[in-house]
Design a protein around this motif. Sequence first.
Motif, PDB file in Angstrom:
ATOM      1  N   TYR A 138       0.812  -1.217   0.000  1.00 40.30           N
ATOM      2  CA  TYR A 138       0.000   0.000   0.000  1.00 40.30           C
ATOM      3  C   TYR A 138       0.846   1.269   0.000  1.00 40.30           C
ATOM      4  N   TYR A 139       2.092   1.178   0.462  1.00 42.50           N
ATOM      5  CA  TYR A 139       2.944   2.368   0.506  1.00 42.50           C
ATOM      6  C   TYR A 139       3.285   2.833  -0.904  1.00 42.50           C
ATOM      7  N   ASN A 140       3.461   1.890  -1.803  1.00 43.06           N
ATOM      8  CA  ASN A 140       3.763   2.271  -3.181  1.00 43.06           C
ATOM      9  C   ASN A 140       2.556   2.887  -3.875  1.00 43.06           C
ATOM     10  N   VAL A 141       1.362   2.600  -3.373  1.00 44.83           N
ATOM     11  CA  VAL A 141       0.173   3.254  -3.920  1.00 44.83           C
ATOM     12  C   VAL A 141       0.205   4.750  -3.594  1.00 44.83           C
ATOM     13  N   ILE A 142       0.662   5.092  -2.383  1.00 41.64           N
ATOM     14  CA  ILE A 142       0.785   6.505  -2.003  1.00 41.64           C
ATOM     15  C   ILE A 142       1.823   7.194  -2.890  1.00 41.64           C
ATOM     16  N   ILE A 143       2.895   6.477  -3.211  1.00 36.81           N
ATOM     17  CA  ILE A 143       3.888   7.018  -4.139  1.00 36.81           C
ATOM     18  C   ILE A 143       3.256   7.243  -5.517  1.00 36.81           C
ATOM     19  N   ALA A 144       2.382   6.315  -5.932  1.00 36.73           N
ATOM     20  CA  ALA A 144       1.676   6.466  -7.215  1.00 36.73           C
ATOM     21  C   ALA A 144       0.792   7.709  -7.195  1.00 36.73           C
ATOM     22  N   TRP A 145       0.101   7.953  -6.079  1.00 33.41           N
ATOM     23  CA  TRP A 145      -0.713   9.166  -5.952  1.00 33.41           C
ATOM     24  C   TRP A 145       0.158  10.418  -6.085  1.00 33.41           C
ATOM     25  N   PRO A 205      -7.677   3.460 -14.632  1.00 30.00           N
ATOM     26  CA  PRO A 205      -6.549   3.213 -15.548  1.00 30.00           C
ATOM     27  C   PRO A 205      -5.360   4.142 -15.311  1.00 30.00           C
ATOM     28  N   ILE A 206      -5.616   5.409 -15.015  1.00 22.27           N
ATOM     29  CA  ILE A 206      -4.515   6.356 -14.815  1.00 22.27           C
ATOM     30  C   ILE A 206      -3.719   5.995 -13.567  1.00 22.27           C
ATOM     31  N   MET A 207      -4.437   5.658 -12.494  1.00 23.40           N
ATOM     32  CA  MET A 207      -3.745   5.313 -11.250  1.00 23.40           C
ATOM     33  C   MET A 207      -3.022   3.975 -11.378  1.00 23.40           C
ATOM     34  N   THR A 208      -3.566   3.072 -12.167  1.00 25.49           N
ATOM     35  CA  THR A 208      -2.876   1.803 -12.420  1.00 25.49           C
ATOM     36  C   THR A 208      -1.545   2.054 -13.122  1.00 25.49           C
ATOM     37  N   GLY A 209      -1.542   2.965 -14.087  1.00 25.63           N
ATOM     38  CA  GLY A 209      -0.302   3.316 -14.770  1.00 25.63           C
ATOM     39  C   GLY A 209       0.701   3.964 -13.825  1.00 25.63           C
ATOM     40  N   CYS A 210       0.213   4.815 -12.936  1.00 20.34           N
ATOM     41  CA  CYS A 210       1.106   5.449 -11.946  1.00 20.34           C
ATOM     42  C   CYS A 210       1.695   4.410 -10.998  1.00 20.34           C
ATOM     43  N   LEU A 211       0.891   3.408 -10.614  1.00 14.94           N
ATOM     44  CA  LEU A 211       1.401   2.352  -9.736  1.00 14.94           C
ATOM     45  C   LEU A 211       2.478   1.539 -10.446  1.00 14.94           C
ATOM     46  N   GLY A 487      -1.009  -5.240  -5.871  1.00 13.13           N
ATOM     47  CA  GLY A 487      -1.359  -3.845  -5.630  1.00 13.13           C
ATOM     48  C   GLY A 487      -2.499  -3.340  -6.488  1.00 13.13           C
ATOM     49  N   LEU A 488      -2.900  -4.109  -7.512  1.00  9.88           N
ATOM     50  CA  LEU A 488      -4.059  -3.718  -8.320  1.00  9.88           C
ATOM     51  C   LEU A 488      -5.325  -3.651  -7.474  1.00  9.88           C
ATOM     52  N   LEU A 489      -5.311  -4.326  -6.319  1.00  8.80           N
ATOM     53  CA  LEU A 489      -6.432  -4.218  -5.380  1.00  8.80           C
ATOM     54  C   LEU A 489      -6.678  -2.765  -4.997  1.00  8.80           C
ATOM     55  N   PHE A 490      -5.617  -1.965  -4.937  1.00  4.30           N
ATOM     56  CA  PHE A 490      -5.719  -0.585  -4.468  1.00  4.30           C
ATOM     57  C   PHE A 490      -5.978   0.411  -5.592  1.00  4.30           C
ATOM     58  N   GLN A 492      -8.448  -0.093  -7.926  1.00  2.47           N
ATOM     59  CA  GLN A 492      -9.852  -0.077  -8.305  1.00  2.47           C
ATOM     60  C   GLN A 492     -10.509   1.138  -7.629  1.00  2.47           C
ATOM     61  N   ARG A 493     -11.725   1.431  -7.962  1.00  3.10           N
ATOM     62  CA  ARG A 493     -12.357   2.661  -7.471  1.00  3.10           C
ATOM     63  C   ARG A 493     -12.541   2.661  -5.952  1.00  3.10           C
ATOM     64  N   SER A 494     -12.617   1.497  -5.351  1.00  4.15           N
ATOM     65  CA  SER A 494     -12.718   1.417  -3.890  1.00  4.15           C
ATOM     66  C   SER A 494     -11.350   1.199  -3.248  1.00  4.15           C
ATOM     67  N   GLY A 495     -10.277   1.335  -4.025  1.00  2.00           N
ATOM     68  CA  GLY A 495      -8.937   1.009  -3.534  1.00  2.00           C
ATOM     69  C   GLY A 495      -8.495   1.816  -2.336  1.00  2.00           C
ATOM     70  N   ASN A 496      -8.917   3.085  -2.245  1.00  2.00           N
ATOM     71  CA  ASN A 496      -8.503   3.927  -1.122  1.00  2.00           C
ATOM     72  C   ASN A 496      -8.945   3.347   0.217  1.00  2.00           C
ATOM     73  N   TYR A 497     -10.099   2.684   0.236  1.00  2.00           N
ATOM     74  CA  TYR A 497     -10.590   2.079   1.476  1.00  2.00           C
ATOM     75  C   TYR A 497      -9.710   0.901   1.895  1.00  2.00           C
ATOM     76  N   PHE A 498      -9.176   0.176   0.925  1.00  2.00           N
ATOM     77  CA  PHE A 498      -8.265  -0.928   1.249  1.00  2.00           C
ATOM     78  C   PHE A 498      -6.909  -0.400   1.708  1.00  2.00           C
ATOM     79  N   VAL A 499      -6.475   0.729   1.161  1.00  2.00           N
ATOM     80  CA  VAL A 499      -5.253   1.360   1.648  1.00  2.00           C
ATOM     81  C   VAL A 499      -5.409   1.713   3.124  1.00  2.00           C
TER      82      VAL A 499
END
Length: 699
Positions: A138-145, A205-211, A487-490, A492-499
Amino acid sequence: METEKPALDCVEERGWLGEGRSETQLTAVTGPDGAEAADDDRPAWDSKIQYVLAQVGFSVGLGNVWRFPYLCHQNGGGAFMLLYVFLLMIVGVPLFFMELAAGQSIRQGSIGVWKHISPKLAGIGYSSCLVCFYVALYYNVIIAWSLFYMGNSFQYPLPWEHCPTDGTSNETVRECAKSSPTSYFWFRKALDITNSIQESGEFNPIMTGCLLAAWAIVSLAMIKGIKSSAKVMYFSSVFPYVVLFIFLIRGLMLDGAIEGITYMFYPKLEIWGSVQVWRQAATQVFFALGLGYGSVIAYSSYNPVHNNCHRDALMVSCINFMTSVLASLVVFVVLGFRAKNIALKCVTENLDVLNMMTSHESNQHWWPWFNTSDVSSVSIAQYREWYSHYGSMVGPKVTDCSLEDEMNKGVEGTGLAFIAFTEVMALFPASPFWSTLFFLMLLNLGLSTMFGTMQGILTPLMDNFSLLGRHRTLLTVSSCAVGFVIGLLFTQRSGNYFVTMFDDYSATLPLIIVVIFETISVAWVYGTDRFLDDIEVMLKWRPPVVYKYLWKYVCVFAMLGLLAASLLRMVFKRPTYTAWNQTTASEMTLEYPGWALAMIVMLIIFASLPVPIGYVHAVLKERRVRDTPSPDGAGQEMHREMYTKCRSVEPLDCGSRHVVTEEDEIPPRTAFLSVGSEHYRLLPQQEDDDDDGDQDTGL
């Protein structure tokens, strides 16, 4: 034939688990044939500054910027800081020093360190690896953001500066009008979030590319181990400090900066009586130093054996705390500016309403302290004083304008970075420059911590499994690939809740459990006196005896208390999360559904299971070896190894083998490695032949 026994002061030492070993022996890596294997091929830091930057970069992360200021503000300002420093000195520094010393002396990752102390403790290292993997996901998702926002910062005006217009009705989008441009951009444009965790939605799709880009950066930076990641550290660890100082200088020039600092540091000593505040302070100390991840152990394992790790522990802890204070100053001068702007805007809007309501001279007695014809001359304090007297007379159209209430909004976690700070950046002249600078700082803070987290996974695996050690590049790339897929779990549109779920629950309890077992292993299984003896050999001076009592009692009971408080909070307060409601354009608190609670429990259990599994596996293996007949009878004695620590004025040739007397029935073993003036001998277990137990050792 007996050999002459030299004048030695020998003390027998045995580990509680029957497998206790001397740390000095453990500095030598034993090969498959039982001989000491050379450790010359182990990577090492190019310089001390490189190592310090790596440790600081790992321990100083996003939590210092958006978690510590929030806790400090919510829990008594200066009083919370004093409590934090107290817990840092009596719990944080001793545990940090313990991990540094263990990794540096044994020169292994977390699995190897605890496995060398006793095979029954190997599960501690595996639990550390699992928790590191959770955090990395999940930390790399924050980096993607951060990458997403940094990419959008190269626009003027910034895309979150104004609300967009609905193409069909040519009106402002209602969801944005009800909230704010920054909130709308975060929840709708960046995350495209669902209304709850139960509505999964499609992938963003955009956030998936950033991840994918975030994992690619991590993979490339770590592809050659510390040799490549350390070079990146020179920038990723230093650059955030440059940005923080720039923001501090710029922020102190803003209107409202002093109010923000005063509001933050105003002490409220009564908070010391709250158990919840102690729990939050201890948790922040625990996570700020990165205890239990195995990353501290991994980094220190690449140090020279005589490096002064005690000084490193004090230095890194102090830098970490001072960074938290610096970040808090930056956060609250900026939030003070934001809050004052919002409060002044509120005053202006309310005075306009009052001017429309008060066209008759008879109503002027409502506001004798100011002239509403010049609204810019009315201060927030004047307006609030008037409102406290006459607010109830004017009806609901006129509201209170509290600077303190605005300071309480959006000061934690993602709300601080991606809503509150982005709002302030839009108010600055040359806003794209400041926005790019801010998110580049977040990106570097995240990456430096991410490198340490991944090192906590890769180093133990490469040290413990020779096959993986020979294919470092493939292991690194494969780990990053697996991390991206899961990390694709995070994304999806509800991914922030899993983070949020992973951040709140997946690491907290397992890490506390890991550190409890680490402390018990050193303090009660291996023994604090032996550990201090070994550190004395390593550092060539003995650390203060106070560490003995801190490790044995204070740290153990503090961590047990933190575990109990965390468990009780989970039991009595059902886990909740904050969701965004698109209809009302506001946040709301929801309870996790049953399947999400089961997922939380499974994450905690799965990360904690290696500890008992490792213990049971080692016990069964030991029993199997003991029960297996051996031609020379040595199998029955393996679990009864005893070590004698000897000091002698005469130098001993510790590279020689044990001299066997006629009475000895056990074949000789390789002796301990000599370090400094202290020498260790592995003695055969013998029956006492005389009344006083004094017998020749055959040295």
